[in-house]
Design an enzyme around this catalytic site. Structure first.
Site, PDB file in Angstrom:
ATOM      1  N   ARG A  74       0.833  -1.191   0.000  1.00 46.63           N
ATOM      2  CA  ARG A  74       0.000   0.000   0.000  1.00 46.63           C
ATOM      3  C   ARG A  74       0.875   1.252   0.000  1.00 46.63           C
ATOM      4  O   ARG A  74       1.862   1.308  -0.733  1.00 46.63           O
ATOM      5  CB  ARG A  74      -0.962  -0.107   1.182  1.00 46.63           C
ATOM      6  N   GLY A 155      12.122  -3.953  -3.065  1.00 51.69           N
ATOM      7  CA  GLY A 155      12.820  -4.657  -1.992  1.00 51.69           C
ATOM      8  C   GLY A 155      12.361  -4.220  -0.619  1.00 51.69           C
ATOM      9  O   GLY A 155      11.271  -4.575  -0.178  1.00 51.69           O
ATOM     10  N   PHE A 156      13.176  -3.372   0.058  1.00 52.80           N
ATOM     11  CA  PHE A 156      12.877  -3.051   1.455  1.00 52.80           C
ATOM     12  C   PHE A 156      13.231  -1.601   1.773  1.00 52.80           C
ATOM     13  O   PHE A 156      13.946  -0.922   1.025  1.00 52.80           O
ATOM     14  CB  PHE A 156      13.647  -3.984   2.399  1.00 52.80           C
ATOM     15  N   CYS A 173       1.423   1.412   5.221  1.00 53.03           N
ATOM     16  CA  CYS A 173       1.122   0.022   4.865  1.00 53.03           C
ATOM     17  C   CYS A 173      -0.293  -0.395   5.244  1.00 53.03           C
ATOM     18  O   CYS A 173      -0.579  -1.587   5.416  1.00 53.03           O
ATOM     19  CB  CYS A 173       2.153  -0.928   5.473  1.00 53.03           C
TER      20      CYS A 173
END
Length: 214
Positions: A74, A155-156, A173
């Protein structure tokens, strides 16, 4: 560190559209067998990204530019003091198991944070990396990935020392009941070199969790 994987750390702040275009071009080259895999660590100027499941109602204050990201998930914030990692791996030769890849990615970040004396964990039904801040569960890392032609993109994002107030423009999120935290808020080392070093030290264990072969 795997010699076949390029490890890149970009100084300063990297423009998001520029990074997105470069990441997508590199992923296409990896899929074509024309480039090595890549782990790219960087930071962006303040912005929000919208994943494929983003709900417009969760964009509370358009105080920063908003970009569609094409990844899962999100709304997410990126900005100075947050280490973003774009992980471009060829799952065609690493097992073709997206769930395994995400699980391994989570394990990598948890192990890296442990090196910085942060006890982090997965939470059932909640994607991302979690820890406890003053006894309360809080999110310290976000994960959002996309796979195209069996090459991973995105990725992150790990919160090193961002302005946590910048997360107030979104429902991070899609989880309004949980706060976000950072290494700085937890009183841990906030030097980017320390975080990058912890990630590099655990890279081999991350790759070992991915099956080899088609």
């Amino acid at each position: 560190m795997d010699a076949a994987i390029e490890w890149r750390v970009s100084p300063g702040l990297t423009d998001y559209p520029q990074a997105l275009a470069e990441m997508e071009a590199r992923a296409a080259a990896i899929a074509a067998g024309e480039a090595d895999e890549l782990v790219w660590l960087l930071e962006h100027p303040p912005l929000y990204t919208a994943g494929t499941s983003a709900d417009p109602a969760e964009l509370l204050d358009r105080r920063f530019p908003v970009f569609p990201a094409g990844r899962g998930g999100r709304y997410t914030y990126h900005g100075p003091g947050q280490r973003v990692g774009y992980v471009l791996l060829d799952l065609g030769r690493r097992g073709r198991d997206v769930r395994c890849f995400v699980h391994a990615l989570e394990a990598w970040l948890i192990a890296a944070l442990a090196r910085l004396e942060v006890s982090a964990f997965r939470a059932e039904g909640r994607v991302g990396i979690w820890t406890r801040d003053g006894g309360e569960e809080a999110k310290i890392g976000a994960i959002g990935v996309r796979v195209r032609r069996w090459v991973t993109l995105h990725g992150f994002a790990l919160n090193r020392a961002p302005d946590l107030a910048h997360f107030g423009g979104i429902v991070p999120c899609g989880l309004p009941q949980y706060p976000v935290t950072s290494l700085q808020a937890l009183g841990r080392a906030t030097d980017s070199a320390a975080l990058d070093g912890a990630l590099a030290a655990e890279l081999g264990q991350f790759l070992a969790l991915l099956p080899i072969g088609r």
